[in-house]
Write an enzyme that holds these catalytic residues in place. Structure first.
Site, PDB file in Angstrom:
ATOM      1  N   SER A   1       1.693 -10.214  -7.410  1.00  0.00           N
ATOM      2  CA  SER A   1       0.850 -10.634  -6.296  1.00  0.00           C
ATOM      3  C   SER A   1      -0.065  -9.494  -5.887  1.00  0.00           C
ATOM      4  O   SER A   1       0.114  -8.356  -6.280  1.00  0.00           O
ATOM      5  CB  SER A   1       1.724 -11.050  -5.122  1.00  0.00           C
ATOM      6  OG  SER A   1       2.623 -10.021  -4.822  1.00  0.00           O
ATOM      7  N   ARG A   2      -1.069  -9.840  -5.106  1.00  0.00           N
ATOM      8  CA  ARG A   2      -1.853  -8.830  -4.411  1.00  0.00           C
ATOM      9  C   ARG A   2      -1.190  -8.620  -3.062  1.00  0.00           C
ATOM     10  O   ARG A   2      -0.455  -9.487  -2.589  1.00  0.00           O
ATOM     11  CB  ARG A   2      -3.276  -9.320  -4.213  1.00  0.00           C
ATOM     12  CG  ARG A   2      -4.053  -9.473  -5.517  1.00  0.00           C
ATOM     13  CD  ARG A   2      -5.515  -9.723  -5.209  1.00  0.00           C
ATOM     14  NE  ARG A   2      -6.301 -10.009  -6.393  1.00  0.00           N
ATOM     15  CZ  ARG A   2      -6.814  -9.079  -7.209  1.00  0.00           C
ATOM     16  NH1 ARG A   2      -6.599  -7.800  -6.987  1.00  0.00           N
ATOM     17  NH2 ARG A   2      -7.543  -9.433  -8.251  1.00  0.00           N
ATOM     18  N   ALA A   3      -1.455  -7.476  -2.430  1.00  0.00           N
ATOM     19  CA  ALA A   3      -0.853  -7.206  -1.129  1.00  0.00           C
ATOM     20  C   ALA A   3      -1.394  -8.174  -0.103  1.00  0.00           C
ATOM     21  O   ALA A   3      -2.592  -8.436  -0.059  1.00  0.00           O
ATOM     22  CB  ALA A   3      -1.164  -5.786  -0.697  1.00  0.00           C
ATOM     23  N   ILE A   4      -0.518  -8.735   0.744  1.00  0.00           N
ATOM     24  CA  ILE A   4      -0.980  -9.452   1.923  1.00  0.00           C
ATOM     25  C   ILE A   4      -0.819  -8.511   3.114  1.00  0.00           C
ATOM     26  O   ILE A   4      -1.757  -8.190   3.808  1.00  0.00           O
ATOM     27  CB  ILE A   4      -0.193 -10.758   2.133  1.00  0.00           C
ATOM     28  CG1 ILE A   4      -0.447 -11.711   0.974  1.00  0.00           C
ATOM     29  CG2 ILE A   4      -0.610 -11.412   3.434  1.00  0.00           C
ATOM     30  CD1 ILE A   4       0.285 -13.027   1.099  1.00  0.00           C
ATOM     31  N   THR A   5       0.409  -8.037   3.285  1.00  0.00           N
ATOM     32  CA  THR A   5       0.657  -7.138   4.417  1.00  0.00           C
ATOM     33  C   THR A   5       0.842  -5.692   3.952  1.00  0.00           C
ATOM     34  O   THR A   5       0.822  -4.784   4.756  1.00  0.00           O
ATOM     35  CB  THR A   5       1.938  -7.556   5.158  1.00  0.00           C
ATOM     36  OG1 THR A   5       2.998  -7.618   4.203  1.00  0.00           O
ATOM     37  CG2 THR A   5       1.763  -8.911   5.803  1.00  0.00           C
ATOM     38  N   GLY A   6       1.051  -5.462   2.653  1.00  0.00           N
ATOM     39  CA  GLY A   6       1.365  -4.122   2.156  1.00  0.00           C
ATOM     40  C   GLY A   6       0.125  -3.303   1.826  1.00  0.00           C
ATOM     41  O   GLY A   6      -1.002  -3.712   2.070  1.00  0.00           O
TER      42      GLY A   6
ATOM     43  N   ASP B   1       9.188 -15.217   6.823  1.00  0.00           N
ATOM     44  CA  ASP B   1       9.334 -15.356   5.388  1.00  0.00           C
ATOM     45  C   ASP B   1      10.519 -16.285   5.237  1.00  0.00           C
ATOM     46  O   ASP B   1      11.660 -15.853   5.219  1.00  0.00           O
ATOM     47  CB  ASP B   1       9.612 -13.979   4.765  1.00  0.00           C
ATOM     48  CG  ASP B   1       9.291 -13.971   3.282  1.00  0.00           C
ATOM     49  OD1 ASP B   1       9.015 -15.062   2.738  1.00  0.00           O
ATOM     50  OD2 ASP B   1       9.315 -12.895   2.674  1.00  0.00           O
TER      51      ASP B   1
ATOM     52  N   SER C   1       9.519 -19.676  -4.239  1.00  0.00           N
ATOM     53  CA  SER C   1       8.309 -18.979  -4.670  1.00  0.00           C
ATOM     54  C   SER C   1       8.594 -18.066  -5.863  1.00  0.00           C
ATOM     55  O   SER C   1       7.907 -18.087  -6.888  1.00  0.00           O
ATOM     56  CB  SER C   1       7.776 -18.175  -3.478  1.00  0.00           C
ATOM     57  OG  SER C   1       6.963 -17.121  -3.896  1.00  0.00           O
TER      58      SER C   1
ATOM     59  N   LYS D   1      12.859  -6.842   4.412  1.00  0.00           N
ATOM     60  CA  LYS D   1      13.114  -8.251   4.705  1.00  0.00           C
ATOM     61  C   LYS D   1      14.602  -8.493   4.903  1.00  0.00           C
ATOM     62  O   LYS D   1      15.006  -9.365   5.654  1.00  0.00           O
ATOM     63  CB  LYS D   1      12.608  -9.118   3.543  1.00  0.00           C
ATOM     64  CG  LYS D   1      11.089  -9.174   3.503  1.00  0.00           C
ATOM     65  CD  LYS D   1      10.588 -10.030   2.362  1.00  0.00           C
ATOM     66  CE  LYS D   1       9.074  -9.927   2.265  1.00  0.00           C
ATOM     67  NZ  LYS D   1       8.547 -10.633   1.099  1.00  0.00           N
TER      68      LYS D   1
END
Lengths: 518, 518
Positions: free
Chosen positions: B195-200, B257, B265, B289
């Site tokens: 994935s690409r970062a959403i929050t990171g 989450d 997912s 998490k």
């Protein structure tokens, strides 16, 4: 970042940035920015769309609905910055976790809703978690007060101020057009704000629009009420409890109506217009929001409790909701029916009876009649023609033509009479199907569209007798509505013999049956 | 209604109708329409914006992102009709009521998400009611299978196919850049979608982009994996489990989450790439998490259960998540650190140890090592240089430059070394603050932005010793990040005397104290 405004003729909320400016600002399509009008200091939050050709670098495209709030001119400079994450998201999260929200937390959520700091998705989240985890009576009070405080309010210096509300779900419920003039004819003030239809065939605001403009500011509503005794306006234009519309629209796809939010929605509007006494109509029926008398009583108690907390005297009426009120469904048809009664028509009786009962409750609460005598007074005011006179005052003050009569109301030019295909009785009307058909025909936006029911349940019909007439302003809509009517069959006509139960035993010819006996 | 296409250069989803056409069609801004490409028969659902000048009557403006799916050309004709209410809204409502959803109902929801028949608000409602009412293991299985079935899949004819996943929450977790080449060096296939970062500060896809393109179709991913043994690509470009991104983005504002959705997912992506064995890294720590070992074990059991149901062998590792993995945070910095280890660097040890442990689990599951011997084999493959060689193959097959070395990775040209203001020990690193600072500096979009930690917890520092170096590609971002760092103080340096508790008793001068004694 400072950018020069370019107004963009797109009827939506949103701003359009050149890709390069978006990159410098560090935002992507769908991100939220805050735009500040440098002359007024007023800010709005909005979502970014980007382009590499439609807008030059250094410019900010602003869509129509966004600029209705921001009020900037082409070429003017605005300040654009990345929006911070609204803290109210944490409170919505808290509600998701099943915790109770404090008055301050609810106030912050409502404030962010009003200022467009929360996206439609984020408002949906608030709606859904309130629906699943429920709002308790304290939270409902907080929500009510927050909705009032984040909008405009009316302040009358005389009283008592009267209001009424129907919680909806039953088609053809045009009682507002009788209750408001009756109350005003009694010398009371009734500043009625109404909604437009979301799922129905016409809200009171859609209906009133047939007779006069309905979009006014809170201050105008107050002045008009003081002069004419009453008004029937669209609440959405007043900025009274503006959070409400933004919340309700998110409930619509799921056909939910969270009880706490509904109570807050109703009571906030009553409180904000300065109502002292409120009569609430709760239709009960299998296709209504409330399905049983006990359920209706419980809801009524909550309305009364919130009323007490806010210092309003509330009384509720549980009303029959299994059939349309009156015979007309759709803006012009309903207005025509209500005007005819104000002019002296004695039918439909269901409409007269319901309207005078609700008006009667309000008259009693306001001290104009003794307990149990309100509906008789209401009927007097109606029969005497005083209510009609007041209705004309109201139409005039809102800028409509007071010379209008029921005969002059214009219906859709295309119509079709749906007739009984067999002899029989009308055994059922399906409210939801009737509304669907009226909407397919164009209601509420095409004011002349809708349907008029000739035969209500229990009526004996012969083959070829009219069941209902369908009206539309456009031919293709009439055809589509007829097609829908053929599929949905909203009116069921049955002979007295409603079904035939066959004998399942094996049948033998008489010879064989009698075999051995003869 | 047939309309002629005009492509509109706005990077968003949406269509633009002339007001008059909108009226004829009976739609308002914000309503949903279905547009059909008449040459291919392919349809998309989209939201209407209206204009009276930008688009002529008879034309339909189509925004960029919508046409990426619809694939029509300027001037071509399309069919536009009002969208029906998706039936999956009723299933979402059902979940709101606390009921269980069947496999068919979940499949319909996921299908409508993929086809954009559900709005962001409607997807949010699904996310929130799943979060509040939970998904049981059958629903998680249904969600996993539905996500797989509504997207593309890889089918390898050799095996076993390996995959790994880190559930995230710990900064600097670049182990993919060691695990993937190690597994490939063992002769196994590992088609890693990231994935690409959403929050990171950077997802693996953002990091890999420093070295090579990451956007490929599912078919290309399969071919490249067969040739090079592995790939590291962006999952978002592949159309593998495409529902997932659309669901996750609605969770982001609330920082939730949902466990069931997270499991679905992860497992959907593994199943869709044809994985036979999967090693899952579950960081445990106060800012992760998962906050405790028992919680981590429970989550691991669910992953294993879903793996079993889908025929994948899954093993999970609970890993230390209270400090960053390695010392680098931000795309280029992290890639440089990982490449250096592939080239033979012996530090940072935390990164080498974690990578070889996770790779070791995968090697054991795939039968390349006996139980307990996998990490040693992984370390061998790393030390021998075989993993580095594989990494270069992977970079080359994805179209990057295989001659790259850690020294050549370009960092942001603006940097600042943050130094200790006093002697002391590093007593705490705040992961969330470190990520925030890296993001303010420009990561992950500015690949060269981020930070490098010189002093991890326990390090003894003298006044003036470097704590971390901040990098940025733009001067103003560096300054803003420094300002953020001053506020957040992500690294706490304390003397051995960490606090001093004053004596609160009243103090009297000695003369008075001794009064009467002397």
């Amino acid at each position: 970042m400072k950018l020069a405004v370019r107004l963009v003729d797109i009827a939506a909320r949103g701003v359009l940035l050149h890709q390069q400016d978006a990159k410098t600002l560090g935002v992507f399509p769908g991100d939220r920015v805050v735009i500040t009008n440098l002359s007024t200091g007023f800010s709005i939050a909005d979502y970014v769309e980007t382009t590499s050709t439609l807008i030059k670098q250094g410019k900010l495209g602003i869509y129509h609905q966004s600029n209705e709030q921001l009020q900037v001119k082409d070429g003017e400079s605005v300040e654009v910055r990345v929006s911070d994450r609204p803290v109210s998201l944490d409170y919505i999260r808290k509600k998701m976790e099943g915790e109770r929200l404090s008055r301050e937390e609810i106030k912050m959520i409502v404030t962010d809703i009003v200022h467009d700091n929360l996206s439609p998705s984020e408002i949906t989240a608030f709606v859904i978690c309130s629906y699943i985890n429920n709002l308790d009576i304290d939270e409902i009070e907080s929500l009510t007060r927050s909705m009032v405080e984040t909008g405009d309010r009316l302040e009358f210096h005389t009283g008592p101020i009267v209001d009424k509300h129907s919680i909806g779900g039953v088609p053809g419920n045009k009682i507002t057009f009788l209750v408001v003039p009756i109350i005003a004819a009694a010398g009371l003030l009734i500043p009625k704000t109404s909604s437009r239809a979301i799922t129905g065939a016409g809200g009171s605001a859609d209906l009133m629009e047939v007779l006069a403009p309905v979009e006014f500011s809170a201050a105008e509503v107050q002045q008009m009420t003081q002069k004419a005794g009453g008004v029937i306006v669209w609440g959405g234009a007043t900025n009274i409890a503006p959070a409400d519309d933004k919340i309700i629209i998110q409930e619509y796809p799921f056909k939910i109506d969270q009880i706490g939010q509904m109570i807050a929605s109703v009571m906030a509007k009553k409180f904000a217009v300065g109502a002292d006494v409120v009569a609430i109509d709760i239709p009960v029926g299998k296709n209504c929001k409330v399905h049983s008398i006990p359920e209706g009583r419980k809801l009524a108690q909550s309305f009364i409790e919130i009323g007490d907390r806010l210092g309003m005297r509330v009384e509720c009426a549980l009303t029959y909701g299994d059939a349309p009120v009156g015979r007309a469904i759709g803006p012009a048809l309903e207005v025509k029916e209500a005007l005819a009664i104000l002019e002296g028509s004695e039918s439909p009786n269901s409409l007269i009876e319901k309207s005078t009962e609700i008006a009667g409750i309000a008259l009693e609460l306001a001290g104009k009649a003794n307990r149990g005598e309100g509906s008789a007074l209401a009927l007097d005011l109606l029969k005497s023609g005083k209510a009609l006179k007041k209705m004309k005052d109201i139409i005039a003050i809102q800028g409509g033509n007071p010379e209008i009569t029921s005969d002059l109301v214009k219906l859709g030019e295309f119509f079709h009479i749906v007739k009984a295909e067999r002899d029989g009785y009308v055994v059922d009307l399906n409210n939801k199907s009737l509304i669907t058909i009226a909407r397919v025909a164009g209601a509420p936006n095409d004011h002349g569209a809708g349907l008029y029911i000739h035969a209500k349940p229990g009526t004996r019909l012969k083959r070829g007798d009219p069941i209902f007439t369908l009206y539309a302003e456009r031919k293709w809509r009439l055809e589509k509505a007829l097609e829908t009517a053929r599929t949905l069959r909203p009116v069921i006509v049955e002979g007295m013999l409603m079904d035939r139960v066959p004998n399942q035993r094996e049948w033998l010819p008489s010879k064989q049956r009698n075999n051995g006996v003869e």
